[in-house]
Design an enzyme around this catalytic site. Sequence first.
Site: not given
Length: 255
Positions: A63-64, A90, A156, A160, A191
Amino acid sequence: MNRLEGKHAIVTGGGTGIGEAVALRLAQEGAAVAIFERRAELGAAVAQALNKAGYTARFHEVDVSQEDQVAAAVDAVVGEFGKIDILVNNAAITGSKEITHELPLEDWKQVFSVNVDGYFLCSKHVLRHMVAAHYGAIVNVSSVYGLIGNADIPSYHATKGAVTIMTKTDAVSYAPYGIRVNQVFPGTTLTQLVKDAGAMHPGGLDAYLADAKAKHPLCLGEPVDVANCVLFLASDEARFVTGAGLEVDGGYTAQ
């Protein structure tokens, strides 16, 4: 087929979508790839498929957003591979569609914990090794919404935007150590995550894709389209490129 021969890479969020495509392209060009993925079944399956195809891949459940997990996994990769030449940040989540005055603070924090803290933590712990080696390439996967605004998913988009400046800052900070830091800005990329989101569109997936296509003069992207650009920035072919951002968006931001 040997553009990354002898190189060792970490790809976060490598269990699906763009991350999976990046892991494959780096492996195809000779890199040994460590996949960081919190969904164990996905990450393990990708690593298994790469190994079965004759490439070198390892999976680490990470879990980053958790520094202890990131630090331990990075140390494990160095212990096995001996070095880390490439990091592709990513792993990301999208968050709630509510606009700012309706958005719960917890949603905001959760998206930042993965999309910003995760990039920071992975870079932090990989850079320790890259600085010692005086070599390395980091590629951050941002979004066209790191360049322009849109009337949805404010958390989000904010993350970014943060990644866009983080990339430039690290590029300048680590250039004296021979480390390059660049980013890609994907447009709508087909995706599974995008398809699932599209299926929730008021008009269904077909209506969602039709609307998306209208915003991209060239076409919608496939994960491999982004992966090919990441490959270039990760390779020594881009040795004079740092702090750069490559729009992989079918012309979306050219309008």
